[in-house]
Design an enzyme around this catalytic site. Structure first.
Site, mmCIF file in Angstrom:
data_model
loop_
_atom_site.group_PDB
_atom_site.id
_atom_site.type_symbol
_atom_site.label_atom_id
_atom_site.label_comp_id
_atom_site.label_asym_id
_atom_site.label_seq_id
_atom_site.Cartn_x
_atom_site.Cartn_y
_atom_site.Cartn_z
ATOM 1 N N GLU A 115 38.105 33.191 35.452
ATOM 2 C CA GLU A 115 38.700 34.059 36.467
ATOM 3 C C GLU A 115 40.194 34.328 36.252
ATOM 4 O O GLU A 115 40.949 33.434 35.907
ATOM 5 C CB GLU A 115 38.508 33.407 37.840
ATOM 6 N N LYS B 187 43.189 34.815 38.343
ATOM 7 C CA LYS B 187 43.481 34.446 39.739
ATOM 8 C C LYS B 187 44.956 34.070 39.855
ATOM 9 O O LYS B 187 45.378 33.066 39.284
ATOM 10 C CB LYS B 187 42.577 33.258 40.116
ATOM 11 N N LYS C 111 35.773 40.642 41.541
ATOM 12 C CA LYS C 111 35.642 39.625 42.586
ATOM 13 C C LYS C 111 36.478 40.088 43.763
ATOM 14 O O LYS C 111 37.703 40.130 43.703
ATOM 15 C CB LYS C 111 36.124 38.280 42.057
ATOM 16 N N GLU D 189 26.580 35.306 46.595
ATOM 17 C CA GLU D 189 27.204 33.994 46.811
ATOM 18 C C GLU D 189 26.757 33.360 48.119
ATOM 19 O O GLU D 189 26.752 33.993 49.168
ATOM 20 C CB GLU D 189 28.722 34.177 46.820
ATOM 21 N N ASN E 93 28.868 28.488 46.287
ATOM 22 C CA ASN E 93 30.310 28.244 46.313
ATOM 23 C C ASN E 93 30.585 26.898 46.975
ATOM 24 O O ASN E 93 30.224 26.684 48.133
ATOM 25 C CB ASN E 93 31.019 29.379 47.070
ATOM 26 N N GLU F 280 30.180 27.583 41.730
ATOM 27 C CA GLU F 280 31.488 28.222 41.870
ATOM 28 C C GLU F 280 32.488 27.315 42.579
ATOM 29 O O GLU F 280 32.149 26.637 43.548
ATOM 30 C CB GLU F 280 31.369 29.478 42.750
ATOM 31 N N SER F 281 33.724 27.380 42.099
ATOM 32 C CA SER F 281 34.913 26.806 42.762
ATOM 33 C C SER F 281 35.090 25.298 42.593
ATOM 34 O O SER F 281 34.118 24.538 42.539
ATOM 35 C CB SER F 281 34.915 27.099 44.273
#
Ligand SMILES: O=C(O)c1ccccc1NCC(=O)[C@H](O)[C@H](O)COP(=O)(O)O
Length: 262
Positions: free
Chosen positions: A56, A58, A118, A167, A188, A218-219
């Site tokens: 990503e 970010k 995103k 998601e 997530n 994710e994350s």
């Protein structure tokens, strides 16, 4: 009381109305349909081989504030691609994440792998924009959409030849993702209403996602061990932001995450 997600979406809707005043919806839709066809992201995620990494771009986030300046998102994305990323995620939301559509353009021009826009999608306009600027994947956050809108946006993305990363954060949301026949399903670890991160959530929820779907964790992924843990729990792919933009060597960071999971 309004949640973080509610606040983000309020701002997203205001910014969207601004853009709609400058470029009309029919015009964006025309650009979307005239753009070269979307890459087959599902095929890329389903290809044989080790875990797939979505890397990503970010700059900042509501949970962590400023993360990295990223003066040249194209250069960062190229490093991710060289490191073996399967797809690049570009956070285009401006107010909280410091992203833009210009980032999407820059990244599209620099990599050949699938590109995820995103953002917090609530309207066809954003999906048309994503396609018109070269994205192949869009994000649909189940917690932000009712069933009618989730299905409508999913269908619109599909009609444009795009893949939706749907998601989720709990079992009912997984059931809602399955009800629209999502193939690329994210879990997530970050609760977007409280910003708490629970790295154990994926292992709890993954068994509810049929094995023929692409399961994305994710994350909150910090290192190769986290990736290996997610793979052991059934992840086909991981989505990583902070650890890659703050680590100093994005190319090796992606490579190490892939190698570490074998
Ligand atoms: O990152 C946040 O703080 C955040 C807060 C509210 C809504 C969305 C948020 N992040 C978007 C993402 O999904 C992450 O950027 C992505 O999964 C990567 O996470 P990380 O590796 O923890 O940076």
């Amino acid at each position: 009381m309004a949640t973080v997600l509610d606040d983000i979406i309020l701002g997203v809707r205001e910014d969207l109305e601004d853009r709609r005043r400058h470029i009309s919806a029919p015009e964006v839709a025309r650009h979307a349909r005239e753009t070269a066809p979307a890459l087959d992201a599902l095929a890329a995620f389903r290809a044989d081989g080790p875990v797939k990494v979505i890397s990503e771009v970010k700059r900042r986030s509501p949970s962590k504030g400023d993360l990295a300046t990223i003066p040249d998102p194209a250069e960062l994305a190229a490093a991710y691609e060289q490191g073996g990323a399967t797809a690049i995620s570009v956070l285009t939301e401006q107010r909280r994440f410091g992203g833009s559509i210009a980032d999407l353009d820059a990244v599209r021009a620099s990599v050949r792998i699938p590109l995820l826009r995103k953002d917090f999608m609530v309207d066809h306009y954003q999906i048309d924009e994503a396609r018109a600027h070269g994205a192949d994947i869009i994000l649909l956050i189940v917690a932000a959409l009712d069933d009618v809108l989730l299905r409508d946006l999913f269908q619109h993305a599909t009609e444009l030849g795009m893949t939706a990363l749907v998601e989720t954060h709990d079992e009912p949301e997984i059931d809602r993702a399955l009800a629209v026949d999502a193939q690329l399903i994210g879990v997530n670890a970050r609760n977007l209403k409280t910003l708490d991160v629970d790295r154990g959530l994926f292992a709890e929820l993954a068994p509810r996602v049929p094995a023929d779907r692409v399961r994305v964790a994710e994350s909150g992924i910090r290192n190769p061990q986290d990736v290996a843990d997610y793979v052991a729990a059934g992840a086909d792919a991981v989505l990583v932001g902070e650890a890659l933009v703050t680590g100093g060597d994005p190319r090796s960071a992606v490579r190490t995450m892939i190698e570490g999971s074998r």
